[in-house]
Design a protein around this motif. Structure first.
Motif, PDB file in Angstrom:
ATOM      1  N   LYS A  17       0.814  -1.147   0.275  1.00  0.00           N
ATOM      2  CA  LYS A  17      -0.020  -0.110  -0.277  1.00  0.00           C
ATOM      3  C   LYS A  17       0.850   1.201   0.005  1.00  0.00           C
ATOM      4  CE  LYS A  17      -3.692  -2.315   2.659  1.00  0.00           C
ATOM      5  NZ  LYS A  17      -4.558  -2.431   3.873  1.00  0.00           N
ATOM      6  N   THR A  18       2.108   1.191   0.128  1.00  0.00           N
ATOM      7  CA  THR A  18       3.304   2.267   0.048  1.00  0.00           C
ATOM      8  C   THR A  18       3.095   3.132  -1.075  1.00  0.00           C
ATOM      9  OG1 THR A  18       4.825   1.226  -0.199  1.00  0.00           O
ATOM     10  CG2 THR A  18       4.434   1.307   1.970  1.00  0.00           C
ATOM     11  N   LYS A  19       3.122   4.430  -1.000  1.00  0.00           N
ATOM     12  CA  LYS A  19       3.266   5.293  -2.171  1.00  0.00           C
ATOM     13  C   LYS A  19       4.307   4.859  -3.071  1.00  0.00           C
ATOM     14  CE  LYS A  19       0.669   9.297  -0.583  1.00  0.00           C
ATOM     15  NZ  LYS A  19       0.942  10.649  -0.509  1.00  0.00           N
ATOM     16  N   SER A  20       5.567   4.643  -2.639  1.00  0.00           N
ATOM     17  CA  SER A  20       6.905   4.359  -3.267  1.00  0.00           C
ATOM     18  C   SER A  20       6.535   3.168  -4.071  1.00  0.00           C
ATOM     19  CB  SER A  20       7.881   4.137  -2.190  1.00  0.00           C
ATOM     20  OG  SER A  20       7.891   3.090  -1.326  1.00  0.00           O
ATOM     21  N   ILE A  22       3.508   1.660  -5.346  1.00  0.00           N
ATOM     22  CA  ILE A  22       2.813   2.024  -6.171  1.00  0.00           C
ATOM     23  C   ILE A  22       3.250   2.677  -7.343  1.00  0.00           C
ATOM     24  CG2 ILE A  22       0.497   3.132  -6.645  1.00  0.00           C
ATOM     25  CD1 ILE A  22      -0.341   2.337  -3.910  1.00  0.00           C
ATOM     26  N   VAL A  23       4.208   3.804  -7.101  1.00  0.00           N
ATOM     27  CA  VAL A  23       4.666   4.494  -8.134  1.00  0.00           C
ATOM     28  C   VAL A  23       5.692   4.111  -8.863  1.00  0.00           C
ATOM     29  CG1 VAL A  23       5.956   6.809  -8.354  1.00  0.00           C
ATOM     30  CG2 VAL A  23       3.932   6.885  -6.815  1.00  0.00           C
ATOM     31  N   ILE A 231      11.111 -11.852   5.545  1.00  0.00           N
ATOM     32  CA  ILE A 231      11.712 -12.258   4.430  1.00  0.00           C
ATOM     33  C   ILE A 231      10.930 -12.849   3.430  1.00  0.00           C
ATOM     34  CG2 ILE A 231      13.391 -13.899   3.356  1.00  0.00           C
ATOM     35  CD1 ILE A 231      14.971 -13.543   5.856  1.00  0.00           C
ATOM     36  N   CYS A 232       9.820 -13.780   3.973  1.00  0.00           N
ATOM     37  CA  CYS A 232       8.795 -14.118   3.010  1.00  0.00           C
ATOM     38  C   CYS A 232       7.743 -13.283   2.631  1.00  0.00           C
ATOM     39  CB  CYS A 232       7.978 -15.502   3.718  1.00  0.00           C
ATOM     40  SG  CYS A 232       8.840 -16.821   4.016  1.00  0.00           S
ATOM     41  N   GLY A 233       7.375 -12.180   3.498  1.00  0.00           N
ATOM     42  CA  GLY A 233       6.469 -11.130   3.110  1.00  0.00           C
ATOM     43  C   GLY A 233       6.875 -10.230   1.806  1.00  0.00           C
ATOM     44  N   ILE A 234       8.290 -10.000   2.191  1.00  0.00           N
ATOM     45  CA  ILE A 234       8.866  -9.259   0.921  1.00  0.00           C
ATOM     46  C   ILE A 234       9.027  -9.832  -0.318  1.00  0.00           C
ATOM     47  CG2 ILE A 234      10.877  -7.785   0.115  1.00  0.00           C
ATOM     48  CD1 ILE A 234       9.425  -6.372   2.218  1.00  0.00           C
ATOM     49  N   ALA A 235       9.406 -11.227  -0.119  1.00  0.00           N
ATOM     50  CA  ALA A 235       9.526 -12.226  -1.298  1.00  0.00           C
ATOM     51  C   ALA A 235       8.041 -12.212  -2.010  1.00  0.00           C
ATOM     52  CB  ALA A 235       9.650 -13.689  -0.897  1.00  0.00           C
ATOM     53  N   LEU A 236       6.864 -12.325  -1.099  1.00  0.00           N
ATOM     54  CA  LEU A 236       5.636 -12.389  -2.082  1.00  0.00           C
ATOM     55  C   LEU A 236       5.409 -10.863  -2.616  1.00  0.00           C
ATOM     56  CD1 LEU A 236       3.208 -14.178  -1.816  1.00  0.00           C
ATOM     57  CD2 LEU A 236       2.172 -12.850   0.054  1.00  0.00           C
ATOM     58  N   LEU A 237       5.716  -9.896  -1.873  1.00  0.00           N
ATOM     59  CA  LEU A 237       5.863  -8.523  -2.637  1.00  0.00           C
ATOM     60  C   LEU A 237       6.595  -8.628  -3.831  1.00  0.00           C
ATOM     61  CD1 LEU A 237       4.776  -5.420  -1.958  1.00  0.00           C
ATOM     62  CD2 LEU A 237       7.223  -5.080  -1.457  1.00  0.00           C
ATOM     63  N   LEU A 244       2.841  -8.586 -12.285  1.00  0.00           N
ATOM     64  CA  LEU A 244       2.384  -7.555 -12.962  1.00  0.00           C
ATOM     65  C   LEU A 244       3.156  -7.006 -14.242  1.00  0.00           C
ATOM     66  CD1 LEU A 244       1.590  -5.088  -9.796  1.00  0.00           C
ATOM     67  CD2 LEU A 244      -0.161  -6.153 -11.241  1.00  0.00           C
ATOM     68  N   PHE A 245       4.635  -7.047 -14.048  1.00  0.00           N
ATOM     69  CA  PHE A 245       5.515  -6.477 -15.218  1.00  0.00           C
ATOM     70  C   PHE A 245       5.363  -7.407 -16.211  1.00  0.00           C
ATOM     71  CE2 PHE A 245       8.751  -4.949 -11.917  1.00  0.00           C
ATOM     72  CZ  PHE A 245       7.850  -3.542 -11.604  1.00  0.00           C
ATOM     73  N   LEU A 246       5.281  -8.790 -15.916  1.00  0.00           N
ATOM     74  CA  LEU A 246       5.197  -9.737 -16.888  1.00  0.00           C
ATOM     75  C   LEU A 246       3.748  -9.792 -17.381  1.00  0.00           C
ATOM     76  CD1 LEU A 246       6.938 -12.919 -15.140  1.00  0.00           C
ATOM     77  CD2 LEU A 246       7.667 -11.648 -16.973  1.00  0.00           C
ATOM     78  N   SER A 247       2.751  -9.563 -16.661  1.00  0.00           N
ATOM     79  CA  SER A 247       1.302  -9.471 -17.475  1.00  0.00           C
ATOM     80  C   SER A 247       1.299  -8.416 -18.314  1.00  0.00           C
ATOM     81  CB  SER A 247       0.259  -9.312 -16.265  1.00  0.00           C
ATOM     82  OG  SER A 247       0.383 -10.378 -15.537  1.00  0.00           O
ATOM     83  N   ALA A 248       2.002  -7.064 -17.956  1.00  0.00           N
ATOM     84  CA  ALA A 248       1.867  -6.069 -18.907  1.00  0.00           C
ATOM     85  C   ALA A 248       2.860  -6.201 -20.164  1.00  0.00           C
ATOM     86  CB  ALA A 248       2.543  -4.669 -17.916  1.00  0.00           C
TER      87      ALA A 248
END
Length: 415
Positions: A17-20, A22-23, A231-237, A244-248
């Protein structure tokens, strides 16, 4: 285990949810879409781009032949006769000419060309002119020697030369060139993924220590659970962002597949990409992430100020950069002895072993050994890092020395 998932999803959702985030995601998605549309953009700007070159023919007999040659080499280059250099310079200033070519004979009665333009950064024009002038020179020489066009063609034809790999599953030269482009892209993805998200973990831990949130977390969740949950949370991020990049990229590339075939798309190897290469890229990307993320996590636990994070995790950053630079060299010589040796060193294998499996045929036991060593290193580092983290999160004050690892271990032991 329930507390582990609470910390995991809290880390994931708070960063999501952070702006950084998302941007940066929006910017990267736009960049991916732009790169996927690059062939069409290039074609749009280049399709009507004509270049006019003035020709001052001091030999009096070369222009017509040269004009015919340049038409077969590059149809976008148009030649125009000029009377003198002064007139050519006026036409260049009024942007009616890109440059001009002076054709004369040197002391050996051979053709000599001098190309002049405001700037000579575009070497493609001068290269085309040189090629056309060389062909004219060869034709004149053939005429003087009374050679037929067939004889001239025979002299100009390079010797037949073929590369044949004796190894059964070895890649052909074309396959190697394609693999090189693809592996370079995937190496860059691994590099950015590891260096960006490993740093994010250290920053997250330091931020929580600064805000004293860590004291509340320690009282409810064990430090080791915290570390691996983060570590796992950031990995999921990271997985979310990459998807998202691959889909785009897929949505952007799919309508342009016909235009991309045979061009830069083919050069980068995407039209001949193998499933095994993608699988190895995912495996080594994840293992490399967990290796460096564990390092960054326990080093980040030693600092109490966000400003000190980058200095503390500098060795992690340096290791990743060294691995990347070695991989760049390995792209040109993947069979080098030291590349083979380094591919088994856990801190370098995520990039170097992937480079080898992407470029050449590597025995499965070598890949399995490299992955095995990498997994064992991650486990050992996790055990050691968990002990450092347990004591490090309870340390406050200025901390920029790696000697504090010993202090953290002592606190962990006493606790």
């Amino acid at each position: 285990m329930n507390k582990f998932f609470i910390v995991l999803f809290h880390t994931y959702l708070s960063k999501l949810k952070t702006k950084s985030f998302i941007v940066s995601t929006i910017i990267m998605v736009l960049l991916v879409i732009g790169l996927a549309s690059l062939p069409k953009v290039i074609d749009y700007f280049d399709k009507d781009e004509k270049v006019t070159i003035g020709v001052l023919d001091k030999t009096g007999s070369t222009y017509e032949t040269l004009n015919g040659r340049i038409n077969t080499i590059n149809r976008n280059v148009k030649l125009k006769t000029i009377e003198n250099e002064a007139a050519a310079k006026k036409l260049i200033n009024s942007e009616k000419l890109t440059g001009y070519l002076i054709i004369e004979k040197d002391s050996g009665k051979s053709l000599k060309g001098t190309y002049k333009a405001k700037i000579i950064s575009d070497s493609s024009i001068s290269d085309d002119l040189l090629l056309a002038l060389t062909q004219v020179k060869s034709s004149l020489a053939a005429g003087e020697l009374k050679l037929s066009p067939e004889q001239l063609a025979q002299l100009s034809t390079p010797a037949a030369f073929e590369k044949v790999a004796l190894e059964k599953n070895a890649k052909t030269e074309d396959e190697l060139n394609q693999a090189r482009g693809l592996v370079y892209i995937l190496l860059f993805v691994i590099y950015l993924n590891v260096i960006m998200y490993a740093s994010m973990i250290a920053m997250e831990i330091a931020t929580e220590k600064t805000s004293r949130v860590m004291e509340i977390l320690v009282s409810s969740v064990s430090p080791v659970q915290q570390m691996f949950a983060k570590i796992c949370g950031i990995a999921l991020l990271s997985i979310t962002q990459i998807l998202l990049f691959l889909s785009a990229g897929y949505v952007s590339i799919k309508p342009n597949l016909d235009e991309m075939n045979g061009g830069i798309f083919s050069f980068l190897g995407f039209d001949g990409i193998s499933i095994s290469t993608i699988i190895y890229a995912i495996i080594f990307c994840l293992l490399g992430y967990f290796l460096y993320a564990t390092l960054a996590a326990f080093l980040g636990s030693l600092v109490s100020r966000v400003e000190d994070v980058q200095q503390m995790i500098l060795p992690v950053t340096m290791l990743i950069m060294i691995a990347f630079f070695i991989a760049m060299y390995g792209l040109t010589n993947p069979t080098a002895g030291f590349i083979t040796g380094i591919s088994f060193i856990p801190f370098f294998s995520p990039m170097i072993m992937f480079l080898r499996v992407g470029m050449i045929s590597v025995p499965f036991w070598e890949v399995a050994l490299s992955i095995g060593l990498l997994v064992v290193t991650i486990v050992l580092l996790g055990i050691f890092g968990g002990k450092v983290y347990r004591g490090g999160v309870l340390m406050y004050g200025s901390s920029k020395s790696y000697k504090d690892i010993k202090k953290a271990l002592q606190i962990s032991k006493n606790g």
